[in-house]
Design an enzyme around this catalytic site. Structure first.
Site, PDB file in Angstrom:
ATOM      1  N   ALA A  23       0.867  -1.184   0.000  1.00  0.00           N
ATOM      2  CA  ALA A  23       0.000   0.000   0.000  1.00  0.00           C
ATOM      3  C   ALA A  23       0.896   1.224   0.000  1.00  0.00           C
ATOM      4  O   ALA A  23       2.103   1.115   0.209  1.00  0.00           O
ATOM      5  CB  ALA A  23      -0.899   0.019   1.232  1.00  0.00           C
ATOM      6  N   LYS A  24       0.335   2.357  -0.254  1.00  0.00           N
ATOM      7  CA  LYS A  24       1.060   3.615  -0.098  1.00  0.00           C
ATOM      8  C   LYS A  24       0.032   4.715   0.018  1.00  0.00           C
ATOM      9  O   LYS A  24      -1.102   4.580  -0.474  1.00  0.00           O
ATOM     10  CB  LYS A  24       1.942   3.878  -1.319  1.00  0.00           C
ATOM     11  CG  LYS A  24       3.152   4.718  -0.993  1.00  0.00           C
ATOM     12  CD  LYS A  24       4.232   3.873  -0.340  1.00  0.00           C
ATOM     13  CE  LYS A  24       5.474   4.652  -0.025  1.00  0.00           C
ATOM     14  NZ  LYS A  24       6.569   3.779   0.386  1.00  0.00           N
ATOM     15  N   GLY A  25       0.423   5.809   0.669  1.00  0.00           N
ATOM     16  CA  GLY A  25      -0.482   6.937   0.773  1.00  0.00           C
ATOM     17  C   GLY A  25       0.314   8.212   0.751  1.00  0.00           C
ATOM     18  O   GLY A  25       1.544   8.193   0.772  1.00  0.00           O
TER      19      GLY A  25
END
Ligand code: NAD
Length: 419
Positions: free
Chosen positions: A106-108
Site C-alpha cells: 500500500a502507499k499513501g
C-alpha cells in the site's frame, strides 16, 4: 488509460510487463496482478496559523489483499498524486513478497510541501488525514508507516488519532512510531542500516576493501543519512551528499556525524559550507565505489546510467532508476552491481513487520534481536535474487521482481477467483 496514468505508474507498469513476459504470465491474468485493489482520495481541510482554511488532497492505494493486510508508507510531498502513490503501492507488494512478509503493498500521501507548514499545521493535517482514512485502514486491513516528508512524530499523531476514535490504544495501526509510543527499537535506522548492510555484502563479494572505499549519497533524510553514517563508521569515505537544497563534495570524505547534526538543527544541508558546495546534478556520476540514490524516483535515466562511474548502485529510494536506464545497467552488469530498490531498502518494511508483530503480541524485543532478524531476512532475499539471476542469466532487478511477482501470482492462483 487509468486513473493512475502518469510517468511513475507507467514506469511500474513497464517494469511489470518485463517480468510478466519473463514469467510468461498470460495476458488476461496480468491486470489482476498489477492493478490496485482499492484507491481512496480525501480532502483534508485545516486551519492555517493565520486563521484561513487550506484544503489538501490525500490518497491511499491498497494494491492487493492476497497475502494479508496491506502495508506501506505515507508521503508528504508536493509531487504526490494518485499515480505516484499507486506505483509505490505496487513496488511495496513485490518488496513484501520478496522478503516473505505476510503483506500486500500500500502507499499513501498528501500533496503538500511539509516545509511550508508550521508544526501545529503539520499535526492538524496528519490527524485529519488519519481521521479521513479510518473507514479504510486497520491493524488487519492496512497498516501505515513513514516515508518521504513524514517521521516518527507523524506516526505518533496517526496512532493517537486512530486510537481516540476506538476508545483504546491501537499501537499496531501504524509502524515507525517512537519507541516510547509503542514503536520498536531499530525501526528509525532500519532502512539505511539495511542499505549499508547489503552494500557491505556486495563489496565483500566483489572483493572491494571497505575501509577507504568511496561512496556518494543522494538524499540526506532518514534513509540517506543513516546509510551514509553506517558506511562512514565502517571507514568508507562518503565523498558527496545532496538534499533538495544542494550538494556537498570533499575528496577526502565528508564528516557525516557533523552533517547529521547540522541537518537536524537546520532542517537541511543548506548553510553547512559554501566551500564544499558542488553541482547536485553531477554527484551521481562522480567516480566512486558506491552510489546510493536515497531521495526520489527516476533520478537515474539512461543518460545518467551511461555515465555512472561506480561499482555498486544501492537503491535506497523507491524507483530511482527508469526502465530505459535499466537497459543500460543490464548491459553494464559486469561493471556495476545493482542492488534493486525492492531488496535494498526493504529493511524498513522488514522492521515495520517486527514492530507490528511486537505490538500485536505486546512483547518487545531487544535491538540486537531486531537487527539480527532483519539481516537474516535481507540475506535470504539477497541469496534468492543472486541464485535466480545466475540461473536464468537475468538482471538483478528482473530476478528480484520476478520472485516477488510470482509469489503474488501463485497465492492468487491458489486462492482462486471470488466468487
Ligand atoms: P526523508 O523525507 O527523510 O528524506 C528525503 C531526502 O531527500 C531529504 O534529504 C530531501 O531533502 C532529499 N531530496 C528531496 N528531493 C531531492 C532532490 N531532488 N535531490 C536530492 N535530494 C532530494 O525521506 P526518506 O524516508 O529518507 O525516503 C527517501 C527515499 O527512500 C524515498 O524514495 C522513500 O520512498 C524511500 N524509502 C524510505 C523508507 C523509510 O523507511 N523511510 C523505506 C523504504 C524506502
Amino acid at each position: 488509460m487509468t486513473i493512475y496514468s502518469g510517468p511513475v505508474f507507467e514506469m511500474a507498469a513497464t517494469q511489470f510487463g518485463v517480468i510478466a513476459d519473463y514469467l510468461a504470465i498470460p495476458e488476461d491474468v496480468r491486470p489482476r496482478i498489477l492493478m490496485p485493489k482499492r484507491a481512496v482520495t480525501v480532502s483534508c481541510p485545516i486551519h492555517r496559523d493565520d486563521g484561513s482554511i487550506a484544503v489538501f488532497e490525500g490518497y491511499r492505494v491498497q494494491h492487493h489483499l492476497t497475502l494479508g493486510p496491506t502495508k506501506g508508507g505515507t508521503r508528504f510531498a508536493p509531487s504526490v498524486d494518485i499515480g505516484e502513490v499507486a506505483a509505490l503501492a505496487v513496488w511495496m507488494s513485490w518488496k513484501c513478497a520478496l522478503a516473505g512478509l505476510p503483506y500486500g503493498g500500500a502507499k499513501g500521501g498528501i500533496c503538500v510541501d511539509p516545509s511550508a507548514l508550521s508544526n501545529r499545521e503539520r499535526e492538524a493535517l496528519s490527524r485529519r488525514y488519519m481521521q479521513e482514512m479510518i473507514p479504510f485502514v486497520g491493524p488487519h486491513t492496512d497498516v501505515m508507516a513513514p516515508d518521504m516528508g513524514t517521521d516518527e512524530q507523524v506516526m505518533a499523531w496517526f496512532m493517537d488519532t486512530y486510537s481516540m476514535y476506538q476508545g483504546k490504544t491501537v499501537a499496531e495501526i501504524v509502524t515507525g512510531k517512537p519507541v516510547r509510543a509503542g514503536g520498536t527499537l531499530g525501526r528509525r535506522e532500519a532502512t539505511g542500516r539495511g542499505v549499508a548492510y547489503l552494500t557491505r555484502r556486495v563489496m565483500n563479494d566483489l572483493q572491494l576493501r571497505i575501509s577507504g572505499a568511496t561512496a556518494v549519497v543522494q538524499g540526506f533524510g532518514n534513509v540517506g543519512s543513516i546509510a551514509a553514517l553506517e558506511l562512514y563508521n565502517d571507514g568508507v569515505k562518503v565523498i558527496a551528499v545532496s538534499d533538495h537544497t544542494g550538494a556537498l563534495y570533499r575528496a577526502a570524505g565528508l564528516d557525516i556525524p557533523d552533517l547529521i547534526t547540522h541537518a537536524a538543527k537546520h532542517g537541511s544541508l543548506a548553510g553547512y559550507s559554501s566551500e564544499l558546495a558542488c553541482d547536485p546534478a553531477e554527484i551521481l556520476t562522480l567516480p566512486c565505489d558506491v552510489v546510493i540514490p536515497a531521495a526520489r524516483e527516476r533520478v537515474i535515466d539512461a543518460d545518467v546510467a551511461d555515465r555512472l562511474r561506480c561499482r555498486i548502485v544501492a537503491e535506497g529510494a523507491n524507483g530511482p532508476t527508469t526502465p530505459d536506464a535499466d537497459l543500460v545497467l543490464a548491459r553494464r552488469q559486469n561493471e556495476i552491481f545493482l542492488i534493486p530498490d525492492i531488496l535494498c531498502n526493504s529493511g524498513g518494511v522488514v522492521v515495520s513487520y517486527f514492530e507490528w508483530v511486537q505490538d500485536l503480541q505486546q512483547l518487545f524485543w531487544e535491538e540486537e534481536e531486531v537487527v539480527r532478524r532483519q539481516y537474516q531476512i535481507l540475506d535470504r532475499a539477497f541469496d534468492q535474487m543472486v541464485v535466480r539471476a545466475r540461473r536464468d542469466r537475468v538482471f538483478n532487478r528482473t530476478a528480484a521482481m520476478a520472485i516477488g511477482v510470482e509469489r503474488v501470482r501463485d497465492a492468487k492462483h491458489t486462492r482462486g477467483l471470488f466468487p
